[in-house]
Scaffold this active site. Structure first.
Site, short mmCIF file in Angstrom:
data_model
loop_
_atom_site.label_atom_id
_atom_site.label_comp_id
_atom_site.label_asym_id
_atom_site.label_seq_id
_atom_site.Cartn_x
_atom_site.Cartn_y
_atom_site.Cartn_z
N HIS A 103 -4.55 6.67 2.37
CA HIS A 103 -5.06 6.13 1.11
C HIS A 103 -6.34 6.87 0.71
O HIS A 103 -7.14 7.29 1.56
CB HIS A 103 -5.33 4.63 1.23
CG HIS A 103 -5.67 4.02 -0.10
ND1 HIS A 103 -6.94 4.05 -0.61
CD2 HIS A 103 -4.89 3.43 -1.04
CE1 HIS A 103 -6.93 3.48 -1.82
NE2 HIS A 103 -5.68 3.10 -2.10
N GLU A 175 -0.90 8.14 -6.21
CA GLU A 175 -2.08 7.38 -6.62
C GLU A 175 -3.18 8.35 -7.06
O GLU A 175 -3.96 8.83 -6.21
CB GLU A 175 -2.59 6.52 -5.45
CG GLU A 175 -1.56 5.55 -4.93
CD GLU A 175 -2.20 4.29 -4.38
OE1 GLU A 175 -1.65 3.22 -4.62
OE2 GLU A 175 -3.27 4.37 -3.73
P1 PGA Z 1 -5.98 -0.86 -7.67
O1 PGA Z 1 -5.64 -0.28 -6.24
O2 PGA Z 1 -4.67 -1.31 -8.29
O3 PGA Z 1 -6.88 -2.01 -7.39
O4 PGA Z 1 -6.58 0.23 -8.48
C1 PGA Z 1 -4.51 0.53 -6.10
C2 PGA Z 1 -4.48 1.21 -4.77
O5 PGA Z 1 -5.50 1.70 -4.31
O6 PGA Z 1 -3.41 1.27 -4.16
#
Ligand code: PGA
Length: 257
Positions: A103, A175
């Protein structure tokens, strides 16, 4: 997972909710999933990633609902003198079937390098956990350049697993780092363009056959219909703290199948 799966929807809780809140949240998710046709008919593969201490109680709450439970991280070794780390073998024993790797917050805040992300991806496969590999550019780029960067990160993270013959179907969470924790997600056209690059790479790679690319980064209700056809699902962060928002996403998925 059944063959009917059209969308994969995930909810990552990060470190936001306290233990008791997490369990109440999981009880509500269990209720929603238990009566939602998209889940019961197997069109949506739904998973949740609570914090480590909540994994066992959440797995208990969700047992029999079809909702899968996974962890937000694992260590790259399975056993040994690694104080404070969590073994993929233990996660599997606890009932996890998947685990998040790489992540953006771990890469940025905890200094996880691409070598570490690759070693953790290998540890996931070694323990029969499906990796949810997070990839994404740090700042907004032309979609083609962002797509190339994501493919590069995917190739790098999967290399040791490939070399050891363990690479197989996985989840990839696209992401964009600049869209995480933001006011709104990346523009749907941008998401679709980047995910096409990842899908093309996966299509040309027999080891990754059947892998699904999700979108995460301020995702919530309203997004799935705009990226359907290219993006295989959503990875929800803050928006899922209110389980009714998760239910809305399931409703939208059900409308699309
Ligand atoms: P968020 O987080 O929807 O709060 O932006 C998404 C993630 O980091 O997977």
């Amino acid at each position: 997972m059944t063959d009917n799966v059209r969308f994969v929807i995930g909810a990552g809780l990060k470190m936001y909710l306290a233990q008791r809140e997490t369990i109440r949240w999981a009880e509500r998710v269990a209720h929603i999933a238990g009566q939602h046709p998209a889940v019961s008919a197997g069109f949506v593969d739904l998973f949740v990633l609570p914090s480590f201490p909540a994994l066992a109680p959440v797995a208990e709450v969700l047992a029999g609902t079809g909702v899968r439970v996974g962890a937000q991280d694992l260590f790259w070794e399975d056993r040994g003198a690694f104080t404070g780390e969590v073994s993929g073998a233990d996660l599997a024993e606890l009932g996890c079937s998947l685990v998040e790797v790489g992540h953006a917050e771990r890469r940025r805040v905890l200094g996880e390098t691409e070598e570490i992300v690759a070693a953790k991806t290998l540890a996931a496969f070694r323990n029969d956990l499906t990796p949810i590999l997070c990839v994404g550019e740090t700042q907004q780029l032309a979609p083609a350049a962002a797509g190339e960067e994501c493919v590069r990160q995917l190739a790098s993270a999967t290399l040791p697993s490939r070399q050891q013959g363990l690479l197989t179907t996985m989840l990839i969470a696209y992401e964009p780092q600049w869209a995480i924790g933001a006011v709104e997600p990346a523009h749907p056209e941008y998401i679709v363009a980047v995910v096409r690059h990842l899908n093309d790479f996966i299509d040309g790679d027999s080891a990754l056959a059947g892998s699904t690319v999700l979108y995460g980064g301020s995702a919530g209700p309203g997004l799935l219909p705009q990226v359907d056809g290219v993006v295989g699902g959503l990875f929800l962060g803050r928006s899922c703290h209110e389980p009714t928002a998760l239910e809305s996403v399931l409703d939208e998925a059900w409308q699309l199948v």
